[in-house]
Design a protein around this motif. Structure first.
Motif, PDB file in Angstrom:
ATOM      1  N   ALA A 389       0.860  -1.215   0.108  1.00 40.38           N
ATOM      2  CA  ALA A 389      -0.065   0.108   0.077  1.00 40.38           C
ATOM      3  C   ALA A 389       0.770   1.261   0.020  1.00 40.38           C
ATOM      4  N   ALA A 390       0.435   2.306  -0.574  1.00 36.09           N
ATOM      5  CA  ALA A 390       1.004   3.646  -0.487  1.00 36.09           C
ATOM      6  C   ALA A 390      -0.155   4.763  -0.393  1.00 36.09           C
ATOM      7  N   PRO A 391      -0.625   4.790   0.696  1.00 35.86           N
ATOM      8  CA  PRO A 391      -1.854   5.838   0.894  1.00 35.86           C
ATOM      9  C   PRO A 391      -1.793   7.231   0.295  1.00 35.86           C
ATOM     10  N   VAL A 392      -0.688   7.779   0.562  1.00 36.20           N
ATOM     11  CA  VAL A 392      -0.463   8.962   0.057  1.00 36.20           C
ATOM     12  C   VAL A 392      -0.333   9.160  -1.273  1.00 36.20           C
ATOM     13  N   ALA A 393       0.352   8.312  -2.270  1.00 33.07           N
ATOM     14  CA  ALA A 393       0.381   8.070  -3.536  1.00 33.07           C
ATOM     15  C   ALA A 393      -0.820   7.467  -4.192  1.00 33.07           C
ATOM     16  N   GLN A 398      -6.617  -0.494   1.864  1.00 32.44           N
ATOM     17  CA  GLN A 398      -7.049  -0.539   3.329  1.00 32.44           C
ATOM     18  C   GLN A 398      -6.375  -0.026   4.299  1.00 32.44           C
ATOM     19  N   TRP A 399      -5.248   0.591   3.524  1.00 35.98           N
ATOM     20  CA  TRP A 399      -4.350   1.142   4.675  1.00 35.98           C
ATOM     21  C   TRP A 399      -4.414   2.704   4.798  1.00 35.98           C
ATOM     22  N   ARG A 400      -4.128   3.359   5.986  1.00 38.46           N
ATOM     23  CA  ARG A 400      -4.137   4.706   6.281  1.00 38.46           C
ATOM     24  C   ARG A 400      -3.016   5.514   6.703  1.00 38.46           C
ATOM     25  N   ALA A 401      -2.466   6.476   6.112  1.00 42.29           N
ATOM     26  CA  ALA A 401      -1.292   7.326   6.720  1.00 42.29           C
ATOM     27  C   ALA A 401      -1.875   8.529   7.234  1.00 42.29           C
ATOM     28  N   GLU A 402      -1.592   8.603   8.446  1.00 47.41           N
ATOM     29  CA  GLU A 402      -2.101  10.010   9.041  1.00 47.41           C
ATOM     30  C   GLU A 402      -0.743  10.749   9.966  1.00 47.41           C
ATOM     31  N   MET A 403      -0.816  11.992   9.923  1.00 50.32           N
ATOM     32  CA  MET A 403       0.071  12.624  10.271  1.00 50.32           C
ATOM     33  C   MET A 403      -0.171  12.675  11.872  1.00 50.32           C
ATOM     34  N   LEU A 404       0.984  12.526  12.831  1.00 47.08           N
ATOM     35  CA  LEU A 404       1.108  12.855  14.285  1.00 47.08           C
ATOM     36  C   LEU A 404       0.244  14.013  14.457  1.00 47.08           C
TER      37      LEU A 404
END
Length: 417
Positions: A389-393, A398-404
């Protein structure tokens, strides 16, 4: 008749938050400044029914440092204040000693505050310390931010630091201690002329004949602090007009950016790099100037772990791939100190930069709406050589990339610089 002790307490209290934190820490070296702060805060804590805690950082750089920490511990115990000694270990004896010691001191105090559930720590910096800082920064041709020196309240290493004595001179605190019958420890390193601060202290002692005193330089710092806040506010307003954030990157409208004064442009670049890449110190003045030239001419540039990528009428400010190419984290663990990537349980999954090899595995990366080079440094989920997965791209799967949370607000970074 009001005594100077009462006046000191009132002045100190006026520079502290209202109400005070329920649990307040104070850093005490045993010198006159921090000893006076401890005694004054002890009186205030009793009056306002808050809990006060003390800590001494033992840098271990002198043979007498351990016994000095014991002396402070005994004094705190005598006044009914819980005390802890924090020992600095692991120095490799490389680099700038005072800078390394300062960083270690704040790290240790931040860990102590976290373990003790403290909401803030008071420090004993005085008008003399402020004046010395201003004098040293004058020698480095500092601007408004540099000459504003230390602030009365700021967050560092995850803890709120309070400096309520910045308008009070060391001589006045020593007179107070003497009148109270309280002794203090004189650090022999305060006479060591290898250190710039000691040179500044001695130089300052000869400038009072032309009106340059600790009090006047402390007022200069306070005036510069007010100017810095005004500039920060205008910088924030300019950012809202000319910069847009998208998934951890910033997109700059070059035409609008070009209408801003150079000072505001510089502040925006420094704040952008700090927000994206972190770092304890801002980039150098000359390097920022080179980036401003690149921005105005729509050229690619790098600065402080960031890359500036021209794209039509905009320039993207993104994380530089080289800065994160070796970063590896497990799912759910911070990656590059600002991303948390989570998703379905996947055996042997790890978070790494997408990079060229990863981008070649994606068919729809253009849907992310960013230049190709901007996506290379984004977090991706890998199992071996396969991108899961590469959520930002644009490949979430089904994956998530969130900033702290503490790294998600660009506007907050602007106001802190």
């Amino acid at each position: 008749m009001t005594s100077d002790a009462d006046t000191l307490r009132a002045e100190l209290r006026a520079r502290l938050p209202d109400p005070l934190p329920n649990r307040l820490g104070v850093a005490v070296s045993g010198g006159s400044d921090s000893t006076a702060l401890l005694r004054l805060l002890a009186d205030i804590a009793q009056q306002e029914q808050i809990e006060l805690f003390a800590a001494t950082v033992d840098h271990g750089l002198r043979s007498g440092s351990a016994s000095e920490a014991l002396t402070v511990a005994a004094l705190a115990q005598h006044w009914g204040i819980p005390h802890e000694t924090l020992k600095w270990q692991g120095w490799d004896r490389k680099g700038n000693l005072q800078d390394q010691a300062r960083r270690a001191r704040y790290r240790l105090l931040a860990k102590w505050a976290e373990s003790s559930a403290l909401q803030a720590i008071a420090l004993g910096h005085t008008a003399d310390d402020q004046a010395e800082t201003v004098l040293m920064r004058l020698g480095r041709a500092a601007g408004v931010s540099g000459l504003s020196a230390m602030s009365g309240m700021r967050a560092e290493s995850g803890i709120t630091l309070l400096r309520p004595l910045l308008a009070v001179t060391r001589s006045r605190l020593r007179n107070y201690l003497t009148a109270q019958g309280i002794s203090w420890i004189d650090d022999p390193s305060n006479q060591d002329q290898r250190f710039d601060r000691i040179k500044a202290r001695q130089a300052l002692s000869g400038l009072d004949q032309i009106g340059i005193t600790p009090q006047t330089l402390a007022r200069v710092a306070e005036n510069m602090g007010q100017a810095r806040e005004a500039l920060a506010q205008y910088t924030q307003e300019s950012a809202l007009r000319h910069l847009k954030g998208l998934d951890g990157d910033l997109c700059v409208d070059r035409e609008g950016f070009g209408t801003l004064s150079e000072e505001i442009q510089r502040r925006l670049v420094v704040a952008s790099v700090s927000w994206i890449a972190g770092g304890e110190y801002p980039p150098r003045h000359k390097a920022v100037g080179q980036v401003l030239d690149a921005l105005s001419s729509a050229q690619t540039a790098t600065l402080g772990g960031c890359i500036f990528i021209p794209d039509c009428k905009n320039t993207w400010i993104c994380r530089e791939l080289n800065a994160v190419s070796d970063e590896i984290a497990q799912p759910g663990i911070p990656w590059d100190r600002r991303w948390i990537v989570t998703g379905p349980k996947t055996e042997d999954a790890e978070i790494r930069a997408l990079g060229e090899d990863g981008l070649l595995q994606l068919e729809n990366w253009r849907s992310a709406g960013k230049p190709r080079a901007a996506l290379l440094s984004t977090p991706a989920v890998w199992t071996g050589d396969l991108v899961v997965a590469a959520p930002v791209a644009g490949f979430a799967n089904q994956w998530r990339a969130e900033m702290l949370l503490e790294r998600s607000d660009f506007a907050a970074v602007i106001l802190s610089h």
